[in-house]
Design a protein around this motif. Structure first.
Motif, PDB file in Angstrom:
ATOM      1  N   ALA A   1       7.049   2.281  -5.592  1.00 44.09           N
ATOM      2  CA  ALA A   1       7.961   1.620  -4.651  1.00 44.09           C
ATOM      3  C   ALA A   1       8.273   2.545  -3.480  1.00 44.09           C
ATOM      4  O   ALA A   1       8.051   3.758  -3.551  1.00 44.09           O
ATOM      5  CB  ALA A   1       9.251   1.233  -5.366  1.00 44.09           C
ATOM      6  N   ALA A   2       8.799   1.956  -2.415  1.00 44.43           N
ATOM      7  CA  ALA A   2       9.304   2.766  -1.303  1.00 44.43           C
ATOM      8  C   ALA A   2      10.449   3.626  -1.825  1.00 44.43           C
ATOM      9  O   ALA A   2      11.073   3.296  -2.845  1.00 44.43           O
ATOM     10  CB  ALA A   2       9.810   1.852  -0.192  1.00 44.43           C
ATOM     11  N   HIS A   3      10.713   4.726  -1.152  1.00 40.88           N
ATOM     12  CA  HIS A   3      11.859   5.564  -1.489  1.00 40.88           C
ATOM     13  C   HIS A   3      12.706   5.777  -0.238  1.00 40.88           C
ATOM     14  O   HIS A   3      12.161   6.005   0.836  1.00 40.88           O
ATOM     15  CB  HIS A   3      11.400   6.919  -2.042  1.00 40.88           C
ATOM     16  CG  HIS A   3      10.890   6.833  -3.455  1.00 40.88           C
ATOM     17  ND1 HIS A   3       9.705   6.220  -3.781  1.00 40.88           N
ATOM     18  CD2 HIS A   3      11.436   7.268  -4.624  1.00 40.88           C
ATOM     19  CE1 HIS A   3       9.537   6.279  -5.104  1.00 40.88           C
ATOM     20  NE2 HIS A   3      10.571   6.907  -5.637  1.00 40.88           N
ATOM     21  N   VAL A   4      14.013   5.686  -0.396  1.00 44.38           N
ATOM     22  CA  VAL A   4      14.921   5.985   0.715  1.00 44.38           C
ATOM     23  C   VAL A   4      15.945   6.988   0.200  1.00 44.38           C
ATOM     24  O   VAL A   4      16.571   6.741  -0.839  1.00 44.38           O
ATOM     25  CB  VAL A   4      15.629   4.709   1.237  1.00 44.38           C
ATOM     26  CG1 VAL A   4      16.655   5.065   2.307  1.00 44.38           C
ATOM     27  CG2 VAL A   4      14.617   3.718   1.811  1.00 44.38           C
ATOM     28  N   ASP A   5      16.073   8.091   0.895  1.00 38.82           N
ATOM     29  CA  ASP A   5      16.959   9.181   0.465  1.00 38.82           C
ATOM     30  C   ASP A   5      16.691   9.564  -0.994  1.00 38.82           C
ATOM     31  O   ASP A   5      17.620   9.820  -1.767  1.00 38.82           O
ATOM     32  CB  ASP A   5      18.437   8.791   0.617  1.00 38.82           C
ATOM     33  CG  ASP A   5      18.797   8.401   2.040  1.00 38.82           C
ATOM     34  OD1 ASP A   5      18.095   8.866   2.965  1.00 38.82           O
ATOM     35  OD2 ASP A   5      19.764   7.636   2.225  1.00 38.82           O
ATOM     36  N   GLY A   6      15.426   9.546  -1.383  1.00 38.90           N
ATOM     37  CA  GLY A   6      15.058   9.947  -2.732  1.00 38.90           C
ATOM     38  C   GLY A   6      15.261   8.877  -3.797  1.00 38.90           C
ATOM     39  O   GLY A   6      14.925   9.093  -4.965  1.00 38.90           O
ATOM     40  N   THR A   7      15.814   7.730  -3.404  1.00 37.35           N
ATOM     41  CA  THR A   7      16.056   6.660  -4.380  1.00 37.35           C
ATOM     42  C   THR A   7      14.951   5.616  -4.275  1.00 37.35           C
ATOM     43  O   THR A   7      14.659   5.140  -3.175  1.00 37.35           O
ATOM     44  CB  THR A   7      17.413   5.978  -4.091  1.00 37.35           C
ATOM     45  OG1 THR A   7      18.410   6.990  -4.051  1.00 37.35           O
ATOM     46  CG2 THR A   7      17.765   4.954  -5.156  1.00 37.35           C
ATOM     47  N   PRO A   8      14.330   5.244  -5.410  1.00 38.92           N
ATOM     48  CA  PRO A   8      13.289   4.223  -5.331  1.00 38.92           C
ATOM     49  C   PRO A   8      13.856   2.851  -4.977  1.00 38.92           C
ATOM     50  O   PRO A   8      14.951   2.505  -5.418  1.00 38.92           O
ATOM     51  CB  PRO A   8      12.670   4.204  -6.734  1.00 38.92           C
ATOM     52  CG  PRO A   8      13.647   4.866  -7.627  1.00 38.92           C
ATOM     53  CD  PRO A   8      14.519   5.757  -6.778  1.00 38.92           C
ATOM     54  N   CYS A   9      13.088   2.101  -4.192  1.00 37.79           N
ATOM     55  CA  CYS A   9      13.499   0.733  -3.836  1.00 37.79           C
ATOM     56  C   CYS A   9      13.013  -0.202  -4.931  1.00 37.79           C
ATOM     57  O   CYS A   9      12.227  -1.131  -4.686  1.00 37.79           O
ATOM     58  CB  CYS A   9      12.939   0.360  -2.471  1.00 37.79           C
ATOM     59  SG  CYS A   9      13.665   1.346  -1.163  1.00 37.79           S
ATOM     60  N   CYS A  10      13.446   0.076  -6.142  1.00 34.13           N
ATOM     61  CA  CYS A  10      13.076  -0.731  -7.298  1.00 34.13           C
ATOM     62  C   CYS A  10      14.108  -0.466  -8.373  1.00 34.13           C
ATOM     63  O   CYS A  10      14.395   0.692  -8.685  1.00 34.13           O
ATOM     64  CB  CYS A  10      11.683  -0.325  -7.798  1.00 34.13           C
ATOM     65  SG  CYS A  10      11.211  -1.103  -9.366  1.00 34.13           S
TER      66      CYS A  10
ATOM     67  N   LEU B   1       0.816  -1.219   0.000  1.00 29.52           N
ATOM     68  CA  LEU B   1       0.000   0.000   0.000  1.00 29.52           C
ATOM     69  C   LEU B   1       0.849   1.268   0.000  1.00 29.52           C
ATOM     70  O   LEU B   1       0.593   2.204  -0.746  1.00 29.52           O
ATOM     71  CB  LEU B   1      -0.927  -0.004   1.225  1.00 29.52           C
ATOM     72  CG  LEU B   1      -1.887   1.178   1.329  1.00 29.52           C
ATOM     73  CD1 LEU B   1      -2.850   1.210   0.152  1.00 29.52           C
ATOM     74  CD2 LEU B   1      -2.669   1.103   2.646  1.00 29.52           C
ATOM     75  N   ASN B   2       1.878   1.277   0.834  1.00 27.87           N
ATOM     76  CA  ASN B   2       2.612   2.528   1.037  1.00 27.87           C
ATOM     77  C   ASN B   2       3.969   2.577   0.363  1.00 27.87           C
ATOM     78  O   ASN B   2       4.660   3.596   0.445  1.00 27.87           O
ATOM     79  CB  ASN B   2       2.787   2.780   2.535  1.00 27.87           C
ATOM     80  CG  ASN B   2       1.446   2.957   3.217  1.00 27.87           C
ATOM     81  OD1 ASN B   2       0.578   3.653   2.711  1.00 27.87           O
ATOM     82  ND2 ASN B   2       1.261   2.283   4.346  1.00 27.87           N
ATOM     83  N   GLY B   3       4.348   1.512  -0.297  1.00 27.83           N
ATOM     84  CA  GLY B   3       5.636   1.501  -0.970  1.00 27.83           C
ATOM     85  C   GLY B   3       6.414   0.252  -0.641  1.00 27.83           C
ATOM     86  O   GLY B   3       7.026   0.166   0.418  1.00 27.83           O
ATOM     87  N   PRO B   4       6.392  -0.726  -1.539  1.00 24.73           N
ATOM     88  CA  PRO B   4       7.159  -1.957  -1.322  1.00 24.73           C
ATOM     89  C   PRO B   4       8.556  -1.835  -1.912  1.00 24.73           C
ATOM     90  O   PRO B   4       8.871  -0.861  -2.588  1.00 24.73           O
ATOM     91  CB  PRO B   4       6.358  -2.999  -2.096  1.00 24.73           C
ATOM     92  CG  PRO B   4       5.732  -2.229  -3.223  1.00 24.73           C
ATOM     93  CD  PRO B   4       5.567  -0.799  -2.758  1.00 24.73           C
ATOM     94  N   SER B   5       9.372  -2.840  -1.652  1.00 29.22           N
ATOM     95  CA  SER B   5      10.622  -3.006  -2.378  1.00 29.22           C
ATOM     96  C   SER B   5      10.285  -3.927  -3.546  1.00 29.22           C
ATOM     97  O   SER B   5       9.665  -4.971  -3.347  1.00 29.22           O
ATOM     98  CB  SER B   5      11.668  -3.633  -1.459  1.00 29.22           C
ATOM     99  OG  SER B   5      12.852  -3.881  -2.180  1.00 29.22           O
ATOM    100  N   ILE B   6      10.662  -3.521  -4.753  1.00 30.96           N
ATOM    101  CA  ILE B   6      10.270  -4.285  -5.948  1.00 30.96           C
ATOM    102  C   ILE B   6      11.526  -4.734  -6.684  1.00 30.96           C
ATOM    103  O   ILE B   6      12.421  -3.935  -6.948  1.00 30.96           O
ATOM    104  CB  ILE B   6       9.370  -3.441  -6.879  1.00 30.96           C
ATOM    105  CG1 ILE B   6       8.208  -2.825  -6.089  1.00 30.96           C
ATOM    106  CG2 ILE B   6       8.830  -4.300  -8.028  1.00 30.96           C
ATOM    107  CD1 ILE B   6       7.260  -1.968  -6.926  1.00 30.96           C
TER     108      ILE B   6
END
Ligand code: NDP
Length: 475
Positions: free
Chosen positions: A160-169, A135-140
């Motif tokens: 996807a989830a984002h960490v420090d502006g980078t997508p987790c995909c 729902l809120n942003g997975p790692s793909i």
């Protein structure tokens, strides 16, 4: 309306990811085998964005803009094959099917090849993070042809989830690469959970802490190098009180762990690839042992011996457990990344392990501070022989090595099972050993099966005439 993406399979994962797409402004065509789930989603969350309700696969396919993009979120296995077949019959060359279920990577390789032959694109995308992540942003972790990825990557990266502006995909590699790394991710998750379980058991049985006190220890650990989603939720689970009995919930849950199979797949694949993933294997077997309820009931009275002496310095032993957990975790990740390297070499995927560590930093169950260090390690040396050898991890293990050994010794004398802590330490000692007993193994193999051996002082293969005059011949 023409939808940019279609989602078929609207159980927890599918409905949440469909809502995630809609919340990001995409028009989402909805389909489920039985219409009930589609209507439930629309009734409860129809206001999340633009959805197109469809009943049949033909309607569903017709609702999509070309090239059509469909995400399948159904039960892995035969159901996925059935849905792919229905879709493929209704789709046109150039259309793209993404399987977001937990498919076995060899199925993904087979499906990709079959669909390619029919002019369709197939992406096997591992999706982690459970329903909350969906729902809120997975790692793909998408695997498939690079040109197919360019058509779906931007959508997947947006949700996807984002960490420090980078997508987790990120595009992992061809065909089964995405589902393979998702499988190993789950295997690492098994190891992580087992190690946390062993730490919990030591705090409980060696130090005599109750659940609330142990929750505090985990909360404290979550402020340091162990900071991670799993440590955080461990504290929350331990703090939960059972409404019915007033006891800690963890004390009223049956201690038999179940599994759905991705951990087992990881170990099977590691056996085929010849990669020692001892941490993951111990975790899978520990669940199996916990589930052997009849045997455990019958064995309950067996003696633990007389050596046990509880630690006298609780603060020191707690710190020892923390260090043992961290060192064992490093081993489990090192082994998992080794398996990814081996799988990548075997199937020609060219997986970028630094990029992988990056996309596991958010949206997935093993998300942790630690993954930044893994990324840095592979950035500094993409051909690192083992994560354990990266300066950061080497220093961390060397700083905690005595603690790690004290934990293994103490648990052993007390009779507290610590399969993952102990085998991780043995793996570490095996890796750094000057000489392993494998020389003797080779001698034995040559004795009974003429399997030959190599010598340390000259090249070639040799055989000793064990049943003759014991002279050595060149093989
Ligand atoms: P389930 O795995 O429980 O699958 C249920 C869905 O599959 C329903 O939509 C169901 O349709 C559909 N389905 C089952 N059999 C068929 C069939 N023969 N033909 C068509 N549709 C079928 O749902 P989840 O949401 O839990 O998981 C979806 C996928 O995501 C799975 O592959 C799972 O492994 C994976 N996954 C799940 C995670 C989780 O946390 N749950 C995390 C990451 C991945 P109907 O409503 O008609 O029965």
């Amino acid at each position: 309306a023409q939808a940019q993406i279609g989602v078929t399979g609207l159980a927890v994962m599918g409905s949440n990811i469909a809502r995630n797409f809609a919340r990001h402004g995409y028009t989402v065509a909805l389909h489920n085998r039985s219409i009930g789930k589609t209507d439930a989603l629309l009734a409860e969350h129809g206001t999340d964005g633009n959805f197109v309700r469809t009943e049949t696969i033909e309607e569903f396919v017709a609702a999509l803009e070309k090239p059509r993009r469909v995400l399948i979120m159904v039960k892995a296995g035969d159901a996925t094959d059935a849905v792919i077949e229905e879709l493929a019959s209704a789709m046109e060359p150039g259309d793209i099917i993404i399987d977001g279920g937990n498919a076995l990577y060899t199925d993904t390789i087979r499906r990709e090849a079959a669909l390619r032959d029919r002019g369709l694109h197939f992406i096997g995308a591992g999706i982690s993070g459970g329903e909350e992540g969906a729902l809120n942003g997975p790692s793909i972790m998408p695997g498939g042809p690079a040109e197919s990825y360019s058509a779906v990557g931007p959508l997947l990266e947006t949700v996807a989830a984002h960490v420090d502006g980078t997508p987790c995909c990120t595009h992992i590699g061809p065909d089964g690469a995405g589902h393979f790394v998702k499988m190993v991710h789950n295997g690492i998750e098994y190891a992580d959970m087992q190690l946390i379980g062993e730490a919990y058991q030591l705090l409980r049985d060696a130090l005599g802490h109750d659940a609330a006190a142990i929750a505090d220890v985990f909360s404290e650990w979550n402020t340091g190098t162990l900071e991670s989603y799993l440590i955080e939720i461990t504290a929350e689970v331990l703090r939960q009180t059972d409404a019915e009995t007033g006891k800690p919930l963890v004390d009223v849950i049956v201690d038999a762990a179940e599994q759905k199979g991705t951990g087992r797949w990881t170990v099977k694949s590691a056996l085929d690839l010849g990669v020692p993933v001892t941490g993951i294997a111990e975790a899978v077997f520990a669940r199996a042992l916990s589930g052997s309820r009849d045997q455990r009931a019958a064995a309950r009275g067996l003696t633990g011996g007389t050596l046990g002496a509880a630690p006298t310095d609780a603060a020191q032993f707690t710190e020892d457990i923390r260090a043992a957990l961290y060192a064992s975790k490093i081993v489990a990740y090192a082994q998992g990344f080794d398996q990814i390297a081996a799988g990548s070499a075997e199937y020609g995927w060219n997986v970028d392990r630094a990029a992988l560590a990056t996309i596991w930093r958010g949206g997935c169950i093993i998300r942790a501070q630690f993954l930044n260090r893994i990324k840095e390690a592979y950035d500094a040396d993409p051909d690192l022989p083992s994560l354990i050898l990266a300066p950061y991890f080497r220093d961390a293990i060397e700083a905690g090595i005595d603690s790690w050994r004290r934990v293994v010794v103490t648990a052993t004398t007390l009779g507290i099972p610590i399969p993952a802590f102990a085998s991780s330490l043995s793996y570490y000692d095996g890796l750094r050993a000057e000489r392993l007993p494998a020389a003797l193994t080779q001698g034995q193999r040559d004795y009974f099966g003429a399997h030959t051996y190599e010598r340390i002082d000259k090249p070639g293969k040799y055989h000793t005439l064990w049943s003759g005059d014991h002279s050595e011949v060149s093989a």
